[in-house]
Motif scaffolding. Sequence first.
Motif, PDB file in Angstrom:
ATOM      1  N   GLY A  43      -5.603  -7.479  15.968  1.00  0.00           N
ATOM      2  CA  GLY A  43      -6.456  -8.265  15.271  1.00  0.00           C
ATOM      3  C   GLY A  43      -6.358  -9.503  14.686  1.00  0.00           C
ATOM      4  N   ILE A  44      -7.026 -10.495  15.038  1.00  0.00           N
ATOM      5  CA  ILE A  44      -7.194 -11.775  14.682  1.00  0.00           C
ATOM      6  C   ILE A  44      -8.377 -12.434  13.841  1.00  0.00           C
ATOM      7  N   TRP A  45      -8.304 -13.478  13.365  1.00  0.00           N
ATOM      8  CA  TRP A  45      -9.446 -14.136  12.712  1.00  0.00           C
ATOM      9  C   TRP A  45      -9.267 -15.490  12.636  1.00  0.00           C
ATOM     10  N   PHE A  46     -10.437 -16.019  12.564  1.00  0.00           N
ATOM     11  CA  PHE A  46     -10.660 -17.507  12.514  1.00  0.00           C
ATOM     12  C   PHE A  46     -11.823 -17.953  11.802  1.00  0.00           C
ATOM     13  N   PRO A  47     -11.990 -19.617  11.292  1.00  0.00           N
ATOM     14  CA  PRO A  47     -13.027 -19.919  10.566  1.00  0.00           C
ATOM     15  C   PRO A  47     -14.336 -19.953  11.516  1.00  0.00           C
ATOM     16  N   THR A  48     -15.523 -19.753  10.776  1.00  0.00           N
ATOM     17  CA  THR A  48     -16.697 -20.166  11.468  1.00  0.00           C
ATOM     18  C   THR A  48     -17.546 -20.836  10.562  1.00  0.00           C
ATOM     19  N   ARG A  49     -18.688 -21.437  11.052  1.00  0.00           N
ATOM     20  CA  ARG A  49     -19.848 -22.061   9.937  1.00  0.00           C
ATOM     21  C   ARG A  49     -19.982 -21.075   9.164  1.00  0.00           C
ATOM     22  N   PHE A  50     -19.664 -19.734   9.261  1.00  0.00           N
ATOM     23  CA  PHE A  50     -20.590 -18.718   8.525  1.00  0.00           C
ATOM     24  C   PHE A  50     -19.549 -18.000   7.631  1.00  0.00           C
ATOM     25  N   GLY A  51     -18.206 -18.479   7.627  1.00  0.00           N
ATOM     26  CA  GLY A  51     -17.126 -17.887   7.020  1.00  0.00           C
ATOM     27  C   GLY A  51     -16.019 -17.385   7.806  1.00  0.00           C
ATOM     28  N   ARG A  52     -15.257 -16.526   7.379  1.00  0.00           N
ATOM     29  CA  ARG A  52     -14.008 -16.301   8.358  1.00  0.00           C
ATOM     30  C   ARG A  52     -14.646 -15.006   9.102  1.00  0.00           C
ATOM     31  N   LEU A  53     -14.331 -15.153  10.543  1.00  0.00           N
ATOM     32  CA  LEU A  53     -14.699 -14.162  11.359  1.00  0.00           C
ATOM     33  C   LEU A  53     -13.377 -13.411  11.809  1.00  0.00           C
ATOM     34  N   GLU A  54     -13.533 -11.902  11.594  1.00  0.00           N
ATOM     35  CA  GLU A  54     -12.402 -11.012  12.090  1.00  0.00           C
ATOM     36  C   GLU A  54     -12.723 -10.383  13.310  1.00  0.00           C
TER      37      GLU A  54
ATOM     38  N   ARG B 198      -8.946  -5.996  18.222  1.00  0.00           N
ATOM     39  CA  ARG B 198      -7.876  -6.263  19.263  1.00  0.00           C
ATOM     40  C   ARG B 198      -8.632  -6.516  20.464  1.00  0.00           C
ATOM     41  N   ARG B 199      -9.641  -5.632  20.749  1.00  0.00           N
ATOM     42  CA  ARG B 199     -10.950  -5.788  21.895  1.00  0.00           C
ATOM     43  C   ARG B 199     -11.456  -7.079  21.863  1.00  0.00           C
ATOM     44  N   GLU B 200     -11.848  -7.167  20.789  1.00  0.00           N
ATOM     45  CA  GLU B 200     -12.794  -8.361  20.614  1.00  0.00           C
ATOM     46  C   GLU B 200     -11.833  -9.735  20.891  1.00  0.00           C
ATOM     47  N   GLY B 201     -10.775  -9.712  20.340  1.00  0.00           N
ATOM     48  CA  GLY B 201      -9.839 -10.936  20.433  1.00  0.00           C
ATOM     49  C   GLY B 201      -9.573 -11.047  21.978  1.00  0.00           C
ATOM     50  N   MET B 202      -9.636 -10.145  22.799  1.00  0.00           N
ATOM     51  CA  MET B 202      -9.231 -10.279  24.197  1.00  0.00           C
ATOM     52  C   MET B 202     -10.247 -11.188  24.970  1.00  0.00           C
ATOM     53  N   LEU B 203     -11.358 -11.381  24.466  1.00  0.00           N
ATOM     54  CA  LEU B 203     -12.497 -11.799  24.830  1.00  0.00           C
ATOM     55  C   LEU B 203     -12.632 -13.387  24.555  1.00  0.00           C
ATOM     56  N   HIS B 204     -12.002 -14.287  25.423  1.00  0.00           N
ATOM     57  CA  HIS B 204     -12.301 -15.689  24.663  1.00  0.00           C
ATOM     58  C   HIS B 204     -13.662 -16.023  24.567  1.00  0.00           C
ATOM     59  N   ASP B 205     -14.524 -15.562  25.060  1.00  0.00           N
ATOM     60  CA  ASP B 205     -15.928 -16.093  24.880  1.00  0.00           C
ATOM     61  C   ASP B 205     -16.408 -16.079  23.494  1.00  0.00           C
ATOM     62  N   ASN B 206     -15.678 -15.280  22.628  1.00  0.00           N
ATOM     63  CA  ASN B 206     -15.768 -15.050  21.271  1.00  0.00           C
ATOM     64  C   ASN B 206     -15.316 -16.066  20.538  1.00  0.00           C
ATOM     65  N   TYR B 207     -14.410 -16.918  21.176  1.00  0.00           N
ATOM     66  CA  TYR B 207     -13.765 -17.926  20.262  1.00  0.00           C
ATOM     67  C   TYR B 207     -15.067 -19.345  20.142  1.00  0.00           C
TER      68      TYR B 207
END
Length: 310
Positions: free
Chosen positions: A131-142, A145-154
């Motif tokens: 599980g990972i998180w990073f900031p976005t224009r709309f707040g913190r996005l968590e 595990r599966r979603e973090g493997m898809l780099h397009d989400n970054y």
Amino acid sequence: MKYIIGIAAFVAGLMWGAILFGAKTSEPLPTRTEFPDHGDYVAAELAKQTDLRPHFVFPVEMEGLTASFYGFRVEGYLNVVGGSCLLVYLHGHHNSFADYDYYHQLKDAAAKRGCDTLAMDMVGIGSNAGGIWFPTRFGRLELSRREGMLHDNYRQFYDTSHPERTPLQLVLSGQYAIIQELAPKYDNIRMIGISGGGWSAVMLTAMMPEIERAVSWAGGLPHEYRLNPRQFGDFEQRGSFYDKVSYWQIYGMGGDRLTLVFNSADDCCFSDPEASAFKRAAGGAVNVLISPLDTHSIDPGMAEAVLYDN
């Protein structure tokens, strides 16, 4: 860089050897391009983009061989034999480096030469998954595990405190920091990466003169050879950044230190006929080799020969 896609013909003339050609799959692939000699012209062009680091890395926190930033962590795994040389192995988008025999063969070959090996998975994948998180224009996005493997989400990354930072920097910052941490301890550093790790090897070699020799295996083609969906590549290999700096320029920054290897019948991507067309177009200005492998993998014997001039 502007592409003009015709229906039945191709137009030659894109700077740095790019050849613009029709989207029809029945048309033959281009075999030549105008690529400047490595001389004053190339030096002047590369001087315009001599430092890729502001585009691809930012400072991270280090604890041992773990690099942390936002909700990410990147682990470096060191096989120590006590040598003064280091082989850096960079894995791609699937599983972890330790799952593949060719990694272990390369590690053992390095050990026989008295070299330590540093192995790293891509951010969010393999040993770095979770599980990972990073900031976005709309707040913190968590991300799971599966979603973090898809780099397009970054793509959604945006740090209001550091608006100059880009999603691409999430991919390379950890690996860059770990190599920089270790570099002063070694007299000689060589690098090999496959798939997404091959892309990483290209970028890191362009940024790090400490890398004496690097091999990118099935790590991507210039954009004019990516019209076939099988050759598109992943998130970090595409995007607006490459409108500013072409892959040809980045290869030039790696110079003779960098060799690109492609599998002619690769069952994933970056295979023939596009790979061989690129090799012909490069004409020696970029070191390009074609392997007969029919899987998305590394030939350890061939890799060792390129890495160590066997």
